[in-house]
Design an enzyme around this catalytic site. Structure first.
Site, PDB file in Angstrom:
ATOM      1  N   ARG A  20      -9.589 -12.641  -2.571  1.00 29.97           N
ATOM      2  CA  ARG A  20     -10.629 -11.839  -2.726  1.00 29.97           C
ATOM      3  C   ARG A  20     -10.390 -10.694  -2.776  1.00 29.97           C
ATOM      4  O   ARG A  20     -10.548  -9.620  -3.616  1.00 29.97           O
ATOM      5  CB  ARG A  20     -11.519 -12.202  -3.994  1.00 29.97           C
ATOM      6  CG  ARG A  20     -12.175 -13.592  -4.239  1.00 29.97           C
ATOM      7  CD  ARG A  20     -13.343 -14.496  -3.931  1.00 29.97           C
ATOM      8  NE  ARG A  20     -13.836 -15.008  -2.454  1.00 29.97           N
ATOM      9  CZ  ARG A  20     -15.324 -15.044  -2.514  1.00 29.97           C
ATOM     10  NH1 ARG A  20     -16.342 -15.722  -3.012  1.00 29.97           N
ATOM     11  NH2 ARG A  20     -14.635 -15.942  -1.304  1.00 29.97           N
ATOM     12  N   GLY A 152     -23.768 -19.071   0.014  1.00 27.12           N
ATOM     13  CA  GLY A 152     -24.443 -20.980  -0.269  1.00 27.12           C
ATOM     14  C   GLY A 152     -25.812 -20.542  -0.498  1.00 27.12           C
ATOM     15  O   GLY A 152     -26.558 -19.981   0.150  1.00 27.12           O
ATOM     16  N   ASN A 399       9.857  26.649  18.874  1.00 27.83           N
ATOM     17  CA  ASN A 399       9.761  24.615  20.306  1.00 27.83           C
ATOM     18  C   ASN A 399      10.341  23.993  20.335  1.00 27.83           C
ATOM     19  O   ASN A 399      10.557  23.236  20.835  1.00 27.83           O
ATOM     20  CB  ASN A 399       8.537  24.694  19.669  1.00 27.83           C
ATOM     21  CG  ASN A 399       7.451  24.063  19.102  1.00 27.83           C
ATOM     22  OD1 ASN A 399       7.766  24.336  17.288  1.00 27.83           O
ATOM     23  ND2 ASN A 399       6.777  22.749  19.348  1.00 27.83           N
ATOM     24  N   TYR A 400      11.453  24.330  18.646  1.00 26.22           N
ATOM     25  CA  TYR A 400      12.056  22.455  18.761  1.00 26.22           C
ATOM     26  C   TYR A 400      13.112  23.767  18.380  1.00 26.22           C
ATOM     27  O   TYR A 400      13.968  24.507  17.243  1.00 26.22           O
ATOM     28  CB  TYR A 400      11.307  22.607  16.956  1.00 26.22           C
ATOM     29  CG  TYR A 400      12.776  20.835  16.453  1.00 26.22           C
ATOM     30  CD1 TYR A 400      12.335  19.977  17.785  1.00 26.22           C
ATOM     31  CD2 TYR A 400      12.360  20.755  15.383  1.00 26.22           C
ATOM     32  CE1 TYR A 400      12.911  18.561  17.252  1.00 26.22           C
ATOM     33  CE2 TYR A 400      13.009  19.443  14.858  1.00 26.22           C
ATOM     34  CZ  TYR A 400      12.964  18.116  16.121  1.00 26.22           C
ATOM     35  OH  TYR A 400      14.505  17.657  15.716  1.00 26.22           O
ATOM     36  N   ALA A 436       5.038  43.983  17.944  1.00 26.95           N
ATOM     37  CA  ALA A 436       4.698  43.487  16.682  1.00 26.95           C
ATOM     38  C   ALA A 436       6.129  43.318  16.054  1.00 26.95           C
ATOM     39  O   ALA A 436       6.783  43.716  16.597  1.00 26.95           O
ATOM     40  CB  ALA A 436       4.000  44.741  15.745  1.00 26.95           C
ATOM     41  N   ARG A 453      13.487  44.656  18.839  1.00 28.85           N
ATOM     42  CA  ARG A 453      13.136  44.255  16.668  1.00 28.85           C
ATOM     43  C   ARG A 453      14.162  45.216  16.954  1.00 28.85           C
ATOM     44  O   ARG A 453      14.475  46.197  17.526  1.00 28.85           O
ATOM     45  CB  ARG A 453      11.606  44.432  15.989  1.00 28.85           C
ATOM     46  CG  ARG A 453      11.278  45.326  16.545  1.00 28.85           C
ATOM     47  CD  ARG A 453       9.893  46.440  16.055  1.00 28.85           C
ATOM     48  NE  ARG A 453       9.089  47.356  15.989  1.00 28.85           N
ATOM     49  CZ  ARG A 453       8.516  47.525  16.728  1.00 28.85           C
ATOM     50  NH1 ARG A 453       7.585  46.633  16.524  1.00 28.85           N
ATOM     51  NH2 ARG A 453       8.110  48.618  16.783  1.00 28.85           N
TER      52      ARG A 453
HETATM   53  C1  UD1 Z   1     -19.570 -18.994   3.493  1.00 29.10           C
HETATM   54  C2  UD1 Z   1     -20.290 -20.817   3.821  1.00 29.10           C
HETATM   55  C3  UD1 Z   1     -21.190 -20.287   2.390  1.00 29.10           C
HETATM   56  C4  UD1 Z   1     -22.115 -19.118   2.315  1.00 29.10           C
HETATM   57  C5  UD1 Z   1     -21.296 -17.467   2.759  1.00 29.10           C
HETATM   58  C6  UD1 Z   1     -22.046 -16.221   3.705  1.00 29.10           C
HETATM   59  C7  UD1 Z   1     -19.147 -22.467   3.996  1.00 29.10           C
HETATM   60  C8  UD1 Z   1     -19.064 -23.901   2.690  1.00 29.10           C
HETATM   61  N1  UD1 Z   1     -19.459 -22.138   3.283  1.00 29.10           N
HETATM   62  O1  UD1 Z   1     -19.180 -19.143   2.118  1.00 29.10           O
HETATM   63  O2  UD1 Z   1     -22.239 -20.991   1.899  1.00 29.10           O
HETATM   64  O3  UD1 Z   1     -23.377 -18.627   1.981  1.00 29.10           O
HETATM   65  O4  UD1 Z   1     -20.211 -18.214   3.661  1.00 29.10           O
HETATM   66  O5  UD1 Z   1     -21.131 -15.419   3.435  1.00 29.10           O
HETATM   67  O6  UD1 Z   1     -18.655 -22.125   4.750  1.00 29.10           O
HETATM   68  N2  UD1 Z   1     -12.286 -20.042   7.708  1.00 29.10           N
HETATM   69  C9  UD1 Z   1     -11.738 -20.646   8.000  1.00 29.10           C
HETATM   70  N3  UD1 Z   1     -10.720 -21.355   7.696  1.00 29.10           N
HETATM   71  C10 UD1 Z   1     -10.465 -22.439   6.350  1.00 29.10           C
HETATM   72  C11 UD1 Z   1     -11.524 -21.128   5.907  1.00 29.10           C
HETATM   73  C12 UD1 Z   1     -12.983 -20.348   6.405  1.00 29.10           C
HETATM   74  O7  UD1 Z   1     -11.623 -19.830   9.120  1.00 29.10           O
HETATM   75  O8  UD1 Z   1     -10.102 -22.664   6.024  1.00 29.10           O
HETATM   76  C13 UD1 Z   1     -13.718 -18.872   7.966  1.00 29.10           C
HETATM   77  C14 UD1 Z   1     -13.184 -17.332   6.837  1.00 29.10           C
HETATM   78  O9  UD1 Z   1     -12.450 -16.298   7.308  1.00 29.10           O
HETATM   79  C15 UD1 Z   1     -14.533 -16.746   6.996  1.00 29.10           C
HETATM   80  C16 UD1 Z   1     -15.304 -17.422   6.669  1.00 29.10           C
HETATM   81  O10 UD1 Z   1     -13.956 -18.922   6.951  1.00 29.10           O
HETATM   82  O11 UD1 Z   1     -14.451 -15.762   7.694  1.00 29.10           O
HETATM   83  C17 UD1 Z   1     -16.843 -17.993   5.588  1.00 29.10           C
HETATM   84  O12 UD1 Z   1     -15.061 -18.748   4.810  1.00 29.10           O
HETATM   85  P1  UD1 Z   1     -15.325 -17.999   3.325  1.00 29.10           P
HETATM   86  O13 UD1 Z   1     -14.443 -18.205   2.567  1.00 29.10           O
HETATM   87  O14 UD1 Z   1     -15.591 -16.271   2.974  1.00 29.10           O
HETATM   88  O15 UD1 Z   1     -16.400 -18.966   2.619  1.00 29.10           O
HETATM   89  P2  UD1 Z   1     -18.120 -18.397   1.749  1.00 29.10           P
HETATM   90  O16 UD1 Z   1     -17.386 -18.563   0.430  1.00 29.10           O
HETATM   91  O17 UD1 Z   1     -18.473 -16.915   1.894  1.00 29.10           O
HETATM   92 CA    CA Z   2     -17.658 -15.329   2.851  1.00 26.72          CA
END
Ligand code: UD1
Ligand code: CA
Length: 467
Positions: A20, A152, A399-400, A436, A453
């Site tokens: 996004r 969530g 200088n250059y 000057a 000059r």
């Molecule tokens: C997540 C939470 C949600 C919470 C919100 C808070 C879950 C399922 N949901 O949603 O409940 O309210 O964050 O901001 O966790 N990531 C990985 N590997 C992956 C997927 C994600 O490392 O395969 C990491 C992302 O880089 C990120 C974090 O996990 O830092 C959360 O992932 P993101 O896709 O942002 O989850 P949200 O939809 O925001």
């Molecule tokens: Ca997030």
């Protein structure tokens, strides 16, 4: 420094694609107040003194690892950091699973999403104390937000205790009305987390493994799962889009100006200045609208920054005046100096006490000695200038030579007339004077006068042909 919490490992999830954001730059590397999101999180994590920090990378893993490793010294992060690679990006649950070999070595695991730059160490510290006091199996930081869209939701039982987390995409109408959300910051007893992860099933429209499902399954194992609350809901802001990135930026900028106002800095319009997270400014310095103060800049007391001044990674001492439109990068300015309007200090410039660099003058990799003046329309590059030097308007260091840069040395109290060219390498000794319009190509000895000059020729009226 506090003793490390030897049972605690903090795991940061930063493998997600960040679709996004609509950007090729991995989401955790987007800056908020001059520092990448991931740097804010690493700094907050380190401040908790864990025994180790794990960072899960996946999308653009190599870029992430390189950039983070390169950034650590500047961010002051020295805590032991372990990179973990998540090879299949199938959700936050899978991300934590990939880190199990690391997490198994600790009793307690704190998990932080890698997209919440506003998180506060103090809140996490309180949450960890509560986790220990309550002998919880798991804990989540929950806050009530005005607009819960995308988060969530925390669903509670009739008695008010934690029931489960329901993702926005999976929520029914009634659940969507809940304003209490999961901040993406959790604590787990490590063995329970491992057991719960093993039970995860893919969920939702994208068939992801939700870390959030581990909480209800730890509850089902008869271990207390608690919601830790905080009034400060802003710290839970997750950055998923450019709109949320700008929200985070505005909130953090406010935090920075609030801190500076508290420390006695005068900022007539805090919404109209752009000051990075780590900037320090002394009491009674005055910051006018339109100023950008960036990176690791430190500014002393009683300074005056007129409008639209830009300063990056520089050290400015007390009682310095920076007039309108001045631009300063990687430079040092000592006490009582005056710059601008529209002066430009390029990297590695040093202004000694009371020096003045005025209108449209550019200084690069040069020392301007104590009380020396370069007041009008000059370019001074690769120059070592002593004290009490007066540089006339329009003076330029050449200088250059097209291949290499060369030094100009100007001794104490030299007086340089207007529009002089210094063809470097060249030296002017102390108390020398230069007429000057001179183009100086060789040594000007102490106390001498150099004029280089061509003489003026005046042809009398009778000698000129007029048609
Ligand atoms: C997540 C939470 C949600 C919470 C919100 C808070 C879950 C399922 N949901 O949603 O409940 O309210 O964050 O901001 O966790 N990531 C990985 N590997 C992956 C997927 C994600 O490392 O395969 C990491 C992302 O880089 C990120 C974090 O996990 O830092 C959360 O992932 P993101 O896709 O942002 O989850 P949200 O939809 O925001
Ligand atoms: Ca997030």
């Amino acid at each position: 420094k506090m003793v490390a919490k030897k049972n605690l490992c903090i795991l940061i999830l930063a493998a997600g694609k960040g679709t996004r954001m609509k950007s090729p730059l991995p989401k955790p590397l987007h800056p908020v107040c001059g520092l990448p999101i991931i740097a804010h999180i690493l700094k907050a994590a380190q401040a908790l003194n864990p025994a180790a920090i794990g960072l899960v990378v996946g999308h653009e893993a190599a870029t992430m690892e390189e950039t983070v490793k390169a950034g650590l010294p500047a961010w002051g992060v020295t805590a032991p950091l372990v990179f973990v690679e998540q090879t299949e990006l199938t959700g936050s649950g899978s991300a934590v699973k990939a880190a199990l070999p690391l997490l198994n070595r600790f009793e307690d695991v704190m998990v932080l999403n890698g997209d919440t730059p506003l998180l506060k160490t103090a809140t996490l510290e309180q949450m960890y104390s509560s986790f220990e006091e309550n002998a919880s199996g798991a804990m989540v930081l929950g806050v009530s937000v005005p607009d819960p869209a995308g988060y969530g939701r925390i669903v509670r039982e009739a008695d008010g205790s934690f029931a489960r987390i329901v993702e926005h995409a999976d929520a029914d109408e009634k659940t969507l009305l809940i304003h209490e959300i999961n901040s993406g910051m959790y604590l787990f007893k490590s063995p329970l987390l491992a057991q719960a992860l093993a039970e995860l099933k893919p969920q939702g429209p994208k068939h992801e493994f939700y870390l959030t499902d581990t909480l209800s399954s730890i509850k089902a194992m008869q271990h207390p799962v608690l919601v830790f609350g905080s009034e400060d809901y802003q710290q839970a802001l997750g950055v998923n889009s450019k709109a949320q990135l700008s929200q985070a930026e505005l909130i953090m900028r406010r935090r920075v100006t609030d801190r500076l106002l508290e420390e006695g800095v005068t900022i007539p319009n805090p919404d109209a200045v752009f000051i990075d997270a780590e900037v320090q400014i002394g009491a009674d310095s005055f910051i006018c609208p339109g100023c950008y103060i960036c990176g690791k800049t430190v500014i002393g007391k009683n300074c005056m920054l007129e409008g639209n001044v830009y300063i990056k990674d520089s050290v400015i001492a007390d009682n310095v005046t920076l007039k309108m439109g001045t631009y300063v990068e990687e430079s040092q300015v000592d006490e009582n100096c005056q710059l601008g309007p529209y002066a430009h200090l390029r990297p590695k410039s040093v202004l000694k006490k009371g020096a003045k660099v005025g209108n449209f003058s550019e200084i690069k990799k040069s020392v301007i000695g104590e009380g020396s003046k370069v007041n009008h329309l000059s370019y001074i590059g690769d120059t070592d200038m002593g004290a009490g030097v007066n540089v006339g308007a329009g003076t330029i260091t050449c200088n250059y030579d097209g291949k290499n840069k060369h030094q100009t040395v100007i001794g104490d109290h030299a007086f340089i007339g207007s529009n002089v060219n210094f063809v470097a390498p060249v030296t002017v000794e102390k108390y020398a004077k230069i007429g000057a319009g001179s183009t100086i190509t060789k040594l000007v000895p102490e106390q001498s006068l150099a004029i280089a000059r061509s003489r003026q020729v005046v042809l009398e009226k009778k000698g000129i042909q007029h048609d």
